[in-house]
Design an enzyme around this catalytic site. Structure first.
Site, PDB file in Angstrom:
ATOM      1  N   GLU A 116      -5.556  -8.333  -0.590  1.00 39.58           N
ATOM      2  CA  GLU A 116      -6.287  -8.039   0.659  1.00 39.58           C
ATOM      3  C   GLU A 116      -7.750  -7.815   0.298  1.00 39.58           C
ATOM      4  O   GLU A 116      -8.055  -6.892  -0.472  1.00 39.58           O
ATOM      5  CB  GLU A 116      -5.735  -6.806   1.366  1.00 39.58           C
ATOM      6  CG  GLU A 116      -4.395  -7.051   2.023  1.00 39.58           C
ATOM      7  CD  GLU A 116      -3.936  -5.882   2.899  1.00 39.58           C
ATOM      8  OE1 GLU A 116      -4.780  -5.201   3.499  1.00 39.58           O
ATOM      9  OE2 GLU A 116      -2.709  -5.657   2.955  1.00 39.58           O
ATOM     10  N   GLU A 151       0.821  -1.232   0.000  1.00 36.90           N
ATOM     11  CA  GLU A 151       0.000   0.000   0.000  1.00 36.90           C
ATOM     12  C   GLU A 151       0.847   1.272   0.000  1.00 36.90           C
ATOM     13  O   GLU A 151       0.646   2.178   0.825  1.00 36.90           O
ATOM     14  CB  GLU A 151      -0.973  -0.008   1.197  1.00 36.90           C
ATOM     15  CG  GLU A 151      -2.005  -1.109   1.087  1.00 36.90           C
ATOM     16  CD  GLU A 151      -3.144  -1.018   2.095  1.00 36.90           C
ATOM     17  OE1 GLU A 151      -3.032  -0.237   3.056  1.00 36.90           O
ATOM     18  OE2 GLU A 151      -4.144  -1.739   1.917  1.00 36.90           O
TER      19      GLU A 151
HETATM   20  O1  AHR Z   1      -5.306  -5.978   6.814  1.00 31.29           O
HETATM   21  C1  AHR Z   1      -5.190  -4.849   7.630  1.00 31.29           C
HETATM   22  C2  AHR Z   1      -4.456  -3.712   6.954  1.00 31.29           C
HETATM   23  O2  AHR Z   1      -5.226  -3.246   5.893  1.00 31.29           O
HETATM   24  C3  AHR Z   1      -3.133  -4.040   6.303  1.00 31.29           C
HETATM   25  O3  AHR Z   1      -2.063  -4.006   7.199  1.00 31.29           O
HETATM   26  C4  AHR Z   1      -2.989  -2.958   5.290  1.00 31.29           C
HETATM   27  O4  AHR Z   1      -2.216  -3.360   4.182  1.00 31.29           O
HETATM   28  C5  AHR Z   1      -4.407  -2.588   4.927  1.00 31.29           C
HETATM   29  O5  AHR Z   1      -4.622  -1.242   4.990  1.00 31.29           O
END
Ligand code: AHR
Length: 502
Positions: free
Chosen positions: A291, A172
């Site tokens: 994610e 990210e």
């Molecule tokens: O999964 C929780 C968080 O969400 C992770 O650390 C991050 O990559 C995202 O913002």
């Protein structure tokens, strides 16, 4: 309400990559410590990992596990987590305002993942570090021996290289919250340099470059374009991240979250292909949706978030969402969206695995249990084999506040030519009414319904808890009937269903 769909073996979307059923373990809250690892628990193994949790992870059917973050990785020194435990440093984790004891590191985690039957997918720190440290880590994991880092691994008890195939180039990096956050141009250059260096060491790696943290980011689209202009020839995947939550009691929009995921994927594919077209490249960049989940992010911001320069707890309770039936229906529908894009989404990780926005929950010293979201994931991972099929759905429609007019019923099917088995995954997004679905299976050699199970409840907010861990489970859907090449099935309101055929 109703829908009609067709299973046509010639309407193939793409082969289903098993890596679609990946998960994610981050050094965050009680994901590792007091999650998968609790040495004092009566069911802990010789390495301090809970065997009851390990069994649930196997049952969940995860193919790959992304590690060690997430936001955590952008400040992580991987070498803190190797070697004798009593010599490992204690560090501040700025991402989650916690203390990292480093009692679990790469070697412990990789051995645990092997016992869970999952491949490890690693992320390198491109927040506070760069090319050199990524190369050191890669040398530690993938070189057989005879060098400083590979010999260190052998000295730590692991003779064979881990041979880690998939690597995320940071995490990210578009997000202002990220340690070492960069512009698309800066990150694209760094990611390209790191990718080339890593491939000099091991040309067969599969590399994932950071896409946007969400499609709501102000730089969404432009970020992907710029980053891929720098990295197109050096990476295989671009990442997508998406979290959904019930906002302002708007259940209709929440249940249609997969409409947003569909658009997200289509937009990133279009952007990647545009960059490919500009370069006259025959190569196609794939998506690693590394994610995705339901996450009550507002609760984290308003309630959980830790602050204070003197306050850095070890393994605090963070992001411990308790999932409802409705949340699980959304998780099931997000899996439908991923399967519907199997031609371009070839890797995905539900975030995360244990305690932290997770399908598995534990209490120290007590039992572990399945959250509602466990069921659609485990069942889809078990049944979705072969190729995904475009089901040409025709469904009743309704209007939602945030996503416009959408199909009430969503579905995808899978067909495994080698076993002759197929499966259909169905969602009823209506809050109050059942939907009757008719599936034309006459083009497949189908003779029986082998399984039809539904996740639903009179109370869409029903949950599993430490005191009532089996309140919500899958129930047999006895309405499924196969007659004259057609299956009919009734989907209760706010429900997710898996139907298996042979
Ligand atoms: O999964 C929780 C968080 O969400 C992770 O650390 C991050 O990559 C995202 O913002």
């Amino acid at each position: 309400l109703g829908a009609r769909l067709t299973l046509d073996p010639d309407a193939t979307i793409g082969a289903i990559d098993r890596r679609l059923f990946g998960s994610f373990v981050e050094h965050l809250g009680r994901g590792i410590y007091d999650g998968i690892h609790e040495p004092s628990h009566p069911l802990a193994d010789e390495w301090g990992f809970r065997t009851d949790v390990l069994e649930l992870v196997r049952e969940l059917g995860v193919s790959t596990i992304r590690y060690p973050g997430g936001n955590f990785v952008s400040g992580y020194r991987w070498e803190d987590g190797i070697g004798p435990r009593h010599e490992r440093p204690t560090r501040l984790d700025l991402a989650w305002h916690s203390t990292e004891t480093n009692q679990v590191g790469l070697d412990e985690f990789a051995a645990w993942a092997e016992r869970a039957g999952a491949d490890v997918m690693l992320a390198v720190n491109l927040g506070t570090r760069g090319v050199a440290e990524a190369l050191d880590l890669l040398e530690y994991t993938n070189i057989p021996g005879g060098t400083t880092w590979s010999d260190a691994r052998i000295a730590h008890g692991r003779t064979a290289p881990y041979d880690v195939r998939m690597w995320c180039l940071g995490n990210e990096m578009d997000g202002p919250w990220q340690l070492g956050h960069r512009s698309a141009d800066d990150y694209g250059k760094l990611a390209a340099r790191t990718a080339r260096a890593m491939r000099q060491l091991d040309p067969s790696l599969e590399l994932v470059v950071c896409g946007s943290s969400s499609s709501r980011m102000p730089t969404f689209g432009a970020w992907e374009r710029t980053v891929l202009q720098h990295t197109y020839d050096d990476v295989d995947h671009i990442s997508c991240h998406a979290y959904y939550e019930l906002e302002d009691d708007d259940m209709g929009s929440f249940l249609a979250s997969a409409v947003d995921m569909d658009r997200f994927i289509d937009t990133v594919v279009a952007t990647a292909d545009q960059v490919g077209a500009e370069r006259r490249s025959a190569k196609r960049i794939q998506i690693s949706f590394d994610e995705w989940n339901v996450w009550y992010f507002r609760r984290y911001e308003e309630v959980d978030k830790i602050t204070g320069t003197g306050n850095w707890p070890v393994a605090p309770r963070l992001l411990e969402d308790t999932y409802t039936v409705a949340d699980a229906v959304v998780v099931g529908s997000l899996l439908v969206s991923l399967l519907r894009h199997a031609d371009r989404v070839t890797s995905a990780s539900m975030a995360q695995l244990v305690n932290v926005i997770a399908p598995i929950t534990t209490e120290p010293g007590a039992h572990a249990w399945r959250q509602t979201t466990f069921f659609p994931f485990a069942t889809t991972s078990r049944l979705a084999r072969g190729s995904s099929l475009d089901v040409a759905i025709s469904s009743s429609r309704h209007v939602t506040a945030a996503r416009g007019e959408v199909d009430v019923v969503d579905a995808v099917a899978t067909w495994d030519e080698t076993t002759g088995r197929s499966a259909v995954f169905l969602v009823n997004r209506d809050e109050h009414r059942p939907a009757t679905v008719t599936i034309d299976v006459s083009r497949l050699p189908v003779t029986r319904v082998t399984e039809c199970r539904t996740l639903s409840d009179d109370d869409p907010f029903a949950i599993n808890t430490v005191d009532d861990p089996e309140r919500v489970q899958l129930i047999d859907n006895t309405t499924a009937e196969l007659t004259d090449g057609r299956v009919s099935v009734v989907l209760p309101p706010v429900s997710w269903t898996a139907l298996a055929l042979a």
